[in-house]
Design a protein around this motif. Structure first.
Motif, PDB file in Angstrom:
ATOM      1  N   GLU A 135       0.791  -0.963  -0.035  1.00  0.00           N
ATOM      2  CA  GLU A 135       0.020  -0.025  -0.130  1.00  0.00           C
ATOM      3  C   GLU A 135       0.900   1.364   0.173  1.00  0.00           C
ATOM      4  OE1 GLU A 135      -2.807  -0.254   3.270  1.00  0.00           O
ATOM      5  OE2 GLU A 135      -3.432  -1.979   2.739  1.00  0.00           O
ATOM      6  N   LEU A 136       0.291   2.177  -0.807  1.00  0.00           N
ATOM      7  CA  LEU A 136       1.069   3.532  -0.685  1.00  0.00           C
ATOM      8  C   LEU A 136       0.325   4.313  -0.034  1.00  0.00           C
ATOM      9  CD1 LEU A 136       2.073   3.774  -4.580  1.00  0.00           C
ATOM     10  CD2 LEU A 136       3.353   2.950  -2.713  1.00  0.00           C
ATOM     11  N   SER A 138      -1.015   8.341   0.992  1.00  0.00           N
ATOM     12  CA  SER A 138      -1.733   9.386  -0.117  1.00  0.00           C
ATOM     13  C   SER A 138      -0.929  10.196  -0.835  1.00  0.00           C
ATOM     14  CB  SER A 138      -2.760  10.024   0.919  1.00  0.00           C
ATOM     15  OG  SER A 138      -2.216  10.808   1.678  1.00  0.00           O
ATOM     16  N   GLU A 140       2.211   9.250  -1.647  1.00  0.00           N
ATOM     17  CA  GLU A 140       2.956   8.474  -2.465  1.00  0.00           C
ATOM     18  C   GLU A 140       1.910   8.297  -3.814  1.00  0.00           C
ATOM     19  OE1 GLU A 140       6.000   5.969   0.268  1.00  0.00           O
ATOM     20  OE2 GLU A 140       3.669   5.352  -0.001  1.00  0.00           O
ATOM     21  N   GLN A 141       0.621   8.059  -3.594  1.00  0.00           N
ATOM     22  CA  GLN A 141      -0.362   7.999  -4.665  1.00  0.00           C
ATOM     23  C   GLN A 141      -0.438   9.100  -5.416  1.00  0.00           C
ATOM     24  OE1 GLN A 141      -3.873   6.561  -2.940  1.00  0.00           O
ATOM     25  NE2 GLN A 141      -3.322   4.775  -2.432  1.00  0.00           N
ATOM     26  N   GLU A 142      -0.428  10.368  -4.802  1.00  0.00           N
ATOM     27  CA  GLU A 142      -0.388  11.665  -5.576  1.00  0.00           C
ATOM     28  C   GLU A 142       0.766  11.648  -6.576  1.00  0.00           C
ATOM     29  OE1 GLU A 142      -2.092  14.727  -7.258  1.00  0.00           O
ATOM     30  OE2 GLU A 142      -3.243  13.437  -5.853  1.00  0.00           O
ATOM     31  N   LEU A 144       2.663   9.528  -7.571  1.00  0.00           N
ATOM     32  CA  LEU A 144       2.766   8.241  -8.844  1.00  0.00           C
ATOM     33  C   LEU A 144       1.651   8.973  -9.745  1.00  0.00           C
ATOM     34  CD1 LEU A 144       3.539   5.510  -9.711  1.00  0.00           C
ATOM     35  CD2 LEU A 144       1.312   4.584  -8.382  1.00  0.00           C
ATOM     36  N   ARG A 145       0.346   9.566  -9.357  1.00  0.00           N
ATOM     37  CA  ARG A 145      -0.395   9.991 -10.787  1.00  0.00           C
ATOM     38  C   ARG A 145       0.361  11.021 -11.424  1.00  0.00           C
ATOM     39  NH1 ARG A 145      -4.772  10.087  -6.579  1.00  0.00           N
ATOM     40  NH2 ARG A 145      -5.654   8.217  -6.397  1.00  0.00           N
TER      41      ARG A 145
END
Length: 150
Positions: A135-136, A138, A140-142, A144-145
């Motif tokens: 799991e990343l 929040s 890290e997810q942003e 990555l996007r």
């Protein structure tokens, strides 16, 4: 061969700590004196009984024990006399009365305290949230996007 005999005599030295002039004529009293001498600590040699020690103070204590027994003291009275004179440190096995309870109980108490602290630590560690490798967060997810959109 002579060296072997010399080495054996050197190692057997403490067995000869009680001098012949110290030995009582009465074998019963001598046996009691030897038993009491096994219970008393040599104040010079530390963890050695006065029966095994060659120190002068140990010799004096052995003679004192024998004097007390010849005077008609019981084993307990002779030990009490020496403890009154030299303190409880002279006993190889201290009593479990009075302030000594603190000393006797300190070891087990510290063991139980350490075990309790260890259990609390391990339980707290087990309940703590652990980040999952898959799991990343929040942020890290942003990020990555943003990278994928470029």
């Amino acid at each position: 061969m002579k060296r072997l005999i010399l080495i054996m005599c050197f190692l057997a030295g403490p067995l000869w700590a009680v001098q012949p002039d110290e030995v009582l004529d009465d074998p019963v009293l001598e046996s009691r004196a030897r038993d009491l001498s096994q219970e008393l600590r040599c104040l010079v040699c530390r963890n050695e009984s006065i029966d095994e020690s060659n120190a002068e103070l140990a010799r004096d204590l052995r003679l004192l024990v024998r004097e007390r027994l010849v005077a008609g003291d019981s084993n307990d009275e002779a030990i009490e006399f020496i403890v009154d004179r030299y303190g409880e440190y002279v006993l190889l096995n201290p009593t479990t009365t009075g302030a000594n309870w603190l000393l006797w109980g300190a070891g087990p108490a510290m063991l139980l305290l350490a075990a309790g602290i260890g259990m609390i630590y391990l339980r707290g560690r087990a309940k703590a949230p652990r980040p999952q490798d898959d799991e990343l967060s929040s942020k890290e997810q942003e990020r990555l996007r943003q990278i994928l959109d470029e």
